[in-house]
Structure formats: structure tokens, C-alpha cells
Design a protein around this motif. Structure first.
Motif, PDB file in Angstrom:
ATOM      1  N   SER A  21       7.372 -29.132  -2.660  1.00 18.44           N
ATOM      2  CA  SER A  21       6.190 -29.982  -2.662  1.00 18.44           C
ATOM      3  C   SER A  21       6.550 -31.362  -2.125  1.00 18.44           C
ATOM      4  CB  SER A  21       5.627 -30.093  -4.081  1.00 18.44           C
ATOM      5  OG  SER A  21       4.422 -30.820  -4.094  1.00 18.44           O
ATOM      6  N   ALA A  23       4.924 -35.231  -2.090  1.00 19.02           N
ATOM      7  CA  ALA A  23       3.915 -36.183  -2.531  1.00 19.02           C
ATOM      8  C   ALA A  23       3.836 -37.349  -1.571  1.00 19.02           C
ATOM      9  CB  ALA A  23       4.252 -36.670  -3.935  1.00 19.02           C
ATOM     10  N   THR A  78      -0.788 -33.930  -1.571  1.00 25.04           N
ATOM     11  CA  THR A  78       0.491 -33.227  -1.492  1.00 25.04           C
ATOM     12  C   THR A  78       0.439 -32.149  -0.417  1.00 25.04           C
ATOM     13  OG1 THR A  78      -0.164 -31.636  -3.188  1.00 25.04           O
ATOM     14  CG2 THR A  78       1.029 -33.587  -3.942  1.00 25.04           C
TER      15      THR A  78
END
Length: 124
Positions: A21, A23, A78
């Protein structure tokens, strides 16, 4: 400028999966294209997958097609890279990258913002 922060790396056996992931992605930060790159020791940085934020168009390097999926969550700002059927050759440091214009060439030269990276290790 909001930093890009990767998470989700780790160690897995061949055939397994990981979800990375990033951000700080997307239009909220003026980032029109988000991409994932990777770099193994002694090798050049390689573009893996990209997504154009406005159109949702994705592109992948041939070696990961059918195994990796890049997706965006605009509400959370994200970008995620789901990696299935991992192979030992996928072992590398994975970086999230962004550029302020649409289109996601998988060449590092075109990206201005980079995260610190997250390590992915696949054992056979």
C-alpha cells in the motif's frame, strides 16, 4: 509536499501473495499518475505497474501481467499493489512513485516523487 509512504512488504514463500500500500496518493496531492517500481541488488530500478488516477487506466510490465494488480482508493488517497503467485525473481525493494501529469510510463526518469521503499522477499 506530502510524502509517499509504502507499507505491506515482507517475506513470503514462492506462490504466495503480498499486498503493498502507498499512502499520499492521488488527486488530493496533485498526483495524476501513481506507479510501483522495484529494484533488486545490482539491478536497475524497474517499473512494475502504473495507474492513471483520472481514467483508472493501468499498465504493467510483462513479467507481472496476470499476477499483479494495481488499484486506487481515492477516498483514502492510497494505491495498492496486490501481488499473487510470487516468484523468487520478484524479490526486491518496492517503491511507490508519483508524477503530476497523466500517463504512467514505467520509466523512473519521469517520476518526481518517491517513497522510501518496502522490502519484498520471496523464498523458493
Amino acid at each position: 509536499q506530502v510524502r509517499l509512504v509504502e507499507s505491506g512488504g515482507g517475506s513470503v514463500q514462492a506462490g504466495g501473495f503480498l499486498r503493498l500500500s502507498c499512502a499520499g496518493a492521488g488527486n488530493a496531492y496533485g498526483r495524476k499518475c501513481m506507479a510501483w517500481f522495484r529494484q533488486a541488488p545490482g539491478k536497475e530500478r524497474e517499473g512494475v505497474a502504473g495507474v492513471s488516477i483520472d481514467s483508472g487506466t493501468t499498465n504493467y510490465v510483462d513479467s507481472v501481467k496476470g499476477r499483479f494488480t494495481i488499484s486506487q482508493d481515492n477516498a483514502k488517497n492510497t494505491v495498492t499493489l496486490l501481488m499473487n503467485s510470487l516468484k523468487s525473481e520478484d524479490t526486491a525493494m518496492y517503491y511507490c512513485a508519483a508524477r503530476p501529469t497523466s500517463g504512467c510510463p514505467l520509466t523512473a526518469f519521469w517520476y518526481s516523487d518517491w517513497g522510501q521503499g518496502t522490502q519484498v522477499t520471496v523464498s523458493s
